[in-house]
Design an enzyme around this catalytic site. Sequence first.
Site, PDB file in Angstrom:
ATOM      1  N   PHE A  74       6.723 -98.304 -18.658  1.00 22.90           N
ATOM      2  CA  PHE A  74       7.136 -96.976 -18.201  1.00 22.90           C
ATOM      3  C   PHE A  74       8.543 -96.720 -18.746  1.00 22.90           C
ATOM      4  O   PHE A  74       9.431 -97.552 -18.589  1.00 22.90           O
ATOM      5  CB  PHE A  74       7.138 -96.944 -16.670  1.00 22.90           C
ATOM      6  CG  PHE A  74       7.242 -95.563 -16.094  1.00 22.90           C
ATOM      7  CD1 PHE A  74       6.094 -94.840 -15.803  1.00 22.90           C
ATOM      8  CD2 PHE A  74       8.474 -94.986 -15.840  1.00 22.90           C
ATOM      9  CE1 PHE A  74       6.186 -93.556 -15.258  1.00 22.90           C
ATOM     10  CE2 PHE A  74       8.574 -93.703 -15.302  1.00 22.90           C
ATOM     11  CZ  PHE A  74       7.422 -92.990 -15.013  1.00 22.90           C
ATOM     12  N   ASP A  94       7.562-104.347 -11.072  1.00 17.79           N
ATOM     13  CA  ASP A  94       7.585-102.940 -10.684  1.00 17.79           C
ATOM     14  C   ASP A  94       6.190-102.605 -10.153  1.00 17.79           C
ATOM     15  O   ASP A  94       5.208-102.597 -10.911  1.00 17.79           O
ATOM     16  CB  ASP A  94       7.941-102.069 -11.898  1.00 17.79           C
ATOM     17  CG  ASP A  94       8.067-100.597 -11.514  1.00 17.79           C
ATOM     18  OD1 ASP A  94       7.461-100.191 -10.515  1.00 17.79           O
ATOM     19  OD2 ASP A  94       8.765 -99.856 -12.237  1.00 17.79           O
ATOM     20  N   TYR A 143       6.444 -92.397  -3.444  1.00 14.65           N
ATOM     21  CA  TYR A 143       5.708 -91.119  -3.417  1.00 14.65           C
ATOM     22  C   TYR A 143       4.351 -91.156  -4.105  1.00 14.65           C
ATOM     23  O   TYR A 143       3.670 -90.145  -4.180  1.00 14.65           O
ATOM     24  CB  TYR A 143       6.565 -89.993  -4.023  1.00 14.65           C
ATOM     25  CG  TYR A 143       7.126 -90.260  -5.398  1.00 14.65           C
ATOM     26  CD1 TYR A 143       6.344 -90.105  -6.538  1.00 14.65           C
ATOM     27  CD2 TYR A 143       8.445 -90.669  -5.561  1.00 14.65           C
ATOM     28  CE1 TYR A 143       6.856 -90.371  -7.795  1.00 14.65           C
ATOM     29  CE2 TYR A 143       8.971 -90.934  -6.814  1.00 14.65           C
ATOM     30  CZ  TYR A 143       8.169 -90.783  -7.920  1.00 14.65           C
ATOM     31  OH  TYR A 143       8.675 -91.050  -9.173  1.00 14.65           O
ATOM     32  N   LYS A 144       3.953 -92.324  -4.620  1.00 12.07           N
ATOM     33  CA  LYS A 144       2.640 -92.419  -5.270  1.00 12.07           C
ATOM     34  C   LYS A 144       1.595 -92.824  -4.216  1.00 12.07           C
ATOM     35  O   LYS A 144       1.297 -92.035  -3.346  1.00 12.07           O
ATOM     36  CB  LYS A 144       2.732 -93.373  -6.456  1.00 12.07           C
ATOM     37  CG  LYS A 144       3.615 -92.768  -7.559  1.00 12.07           C
ATOM     38  CD  LYS A 144       3.917 -93.696  -8.701  1.00 12.07           C
ATOM     39  CE  LYS A 144       4.796 -92.964  -9.720  1.00 12.07           C
ATOM     40  NZ  LYS A 144       5.493 -93.888 -10.620  1.00 12.07           N
ATOM     41  N   ARG A 165      -5.799 -89.078 -17.130  1.00 10.89           N
ATOM     42  CA  ARG A 165      -5.606 -90.084 -16.101  1.00 10.89           C
ATOM     43  C   ARG A 165      -6.123 -89.594 -14.751  1.00 10.89           C
ATOM     44  O   ARG A 165      -5.830 -88.475 -14.344  1.00 10.89           O
ATOM     45  CB  ARG A 165      -4.102 -90.356 -16.023  1.00 10.89           C
ATOM     46  CG  ARG A 165      -3.716 -91.646 -15.397  1.00 10.89           C
ATOM     47  CD  ARG A 165      -2.237 -91.864 -15.588  1.00 10.89           C
ATOM     48  NE  ARG A 165      -1.445 -90.876 -14.867  1.00 10.89           N
ATOM     49  CZ  ARG A 165      -0.251 -91.126 -14.334  1.00 10.89           C
ATOM     50  NH1 ARG A 165       0.292 -92.319 -14.456  1.00 10.89           N
ATOM     51  NH2 ARG A 165       0.409 -90.195 -13.706  1.00 10.89           N
TER      52      ARG A 165
HETATM   53  C1  LIG Z   1       6.704 -93.602 -11.016  1.00 11.35           C
HETATM   54  C2  LIG Z   1       7.411 -94.749 -11.652  1.00 11.35           C
HETATM   55  C3  LIG Z   1       8.785 -94.822 -11.644  1.00 11.35           C
HETATM   56  C4  LIG Z   1       9.578 -93.735 -10.982  1.00 11.35           C
HETATM   57  O1  LIG Z   1      10.926 -93.966 -11.008  1.00 11.35           O
HETATM   58  P1  LIG Z   1      11.915 -93.062 -10.161  1.00 11.35           P
HETATM   59  O2  LIG Z   1      13.235 -93.542 -10.564  1.00 11.35           O
HETATM   60  O3  LIG Z   1      11.623 -93.320  -8.710  1.00 11.35           O
HETATM   61  O4  LIG Z   1      11.662 -91.644 -10.537  1.00 11.35           O
HETATM   62  C5  LIG Z   1       9.381 -95.918 -12.235  1.00 11.35           C
HETATM   63  N1  LIG Z   1       8.657 -96.889 -12.823  1.00 11.35           N
HETATM   64  C6  LIG Z   1       7.316 -96.833 -12.866  1.00 11.35           C
HETATM   65  C7  LIG Z   1       6.533 -97.920 -13.505  1.00 11.35           C
HETATM   66  C8  LIG Z   1       6.654 -95.756 -12.295  1.00 11.35           C
HETATM   67  O5  LIG Z   1       5.330 -95.676 -12.336  1.00 11.35           O
END
Ligand SMILES: *Cc1c(COP(=O)(O)O)cnc(C)c1O
Length: 410
Positions: free
Chosen positions: A125, A196, A221-222, A369
């Site tokens: 990510f 993560d 929030y997911k 997705r």
């Molecule tokens: C959604 C997500 C994030 C989000 O990061 P924020 O800093 O909370 O916006 C980070 N890493 C991964 C792998 C994600 O899926």
Amino acid sequence: MLDRSVAEALDRDDPLALCRERFHLPVGGIYLDGNSLGPVPRAVPPRLRRVLEEEWGKDLISSWNRHGWIDLPRQVGEKIARLVGAGAGEVVVTDSVSINLFKLLAAALELRPERRVILCESNPFPTDLYVTRRLLELRGESFELRQVEPEELPAALDRDVAVLSLCHVDFRTGRRHDLAALTRAAHEQGALALWDLSHSAGAMPIGLEAAQVDLAVGCGYKFLNGGPGAPSFLYVARCHQQKARNPLAGWLGHRDPFAFASGYEPAPGVGRFLCGTPPILSLAALDAALEAFEGVDLAELRRKSLALGELFLERVKERCAGQGLEIACPEGEERGSQVSLRHEAGYAIVQALIARGVVGDFRAPDILRFGLAPLYLRYIDVWDAVEQLRAVLESGEWREERFLRRGVVT
Ligand SMILES: *Cc1c(COP(=O)(O)O)cnc(C)c1O
């Protein structure tokens, strides 16, 4: 499998079916984007109303003590601990994933002072990558980011690696790493393992403690449904808590913030990774959202998530053959809680599906997705979503001009 009654029967036998009642869901639509923004749990609006009208509204600043606002980061952390298999006092909720990753990676480098390498995969990510690179720049030239393909990770672990930093489930392909095996491989080389969990927490059991994971971060929030921009969580294994240091030494990570001392003394436990004042409205929303997991067996959650994915893929193979779609996610245990497909017109197809009420999303360059949140999705939702996908492809309606326009957020 030929007819929809098969899906209906699966729903009838679903031990998690009742959990759907715990959410506000779009009427007449099918929401397959809970891996990006979970829907509103029913417990959230009344809780927010109470915090606004009673706590903030009437009790004002006394609420920090009277309503335990100051304890929320740790208290919500305890709720998440059960979902990720952490022990008491190992999880705290604060800041965003990006910020927590920065804090924990910096701490990891300090826990392995003689080592200079962070190992991650080639295409994680992006925020994870940006934060990691920037941290290494700040640490100086002798530090190195080593990036390899997922299957090369074990071989790339050596005694220079301070920390192996990975996304448990890949946000594009949905591929899930073997967290326990890779953590073990890191430990064999004396490296730490940081995970993560953004795309796995709330969708499956994780077992951080059982796997002796050192550090972890994850998204609020997911699959945890905490609402847009909900604070994220971080985990520090008990064995590291005395030594691990927060690079963002803010006052709320201090042992005694209200002593207003000029010297910084970290709080004894995971609370030292707090930084500034917690966002109470967002934390209260996340706290209430987590009630949706009460009494939920995580093994059952995982079983259903895999079954939903299997049904989705089976239906795609049967109903969408010859339409230029390619399956982009693994089958079976190696898949997280989403299905990914590939098509060169992916963006437009997803837009056309959304117009039909089936909400998935698109990830560049060509991934369609579909998040499968087992708490509130039904087998018939999966069935019907694939029928809509077939209709979009067969009709060619995705070619319409209006489906090509891109918003800032995809
Ligand atoms: C959604 C997500 C994030 C989000 O990061 P924020 O800093 O909370 O916006 C980070 N890493 C991964 C792998 C994600 O899926």
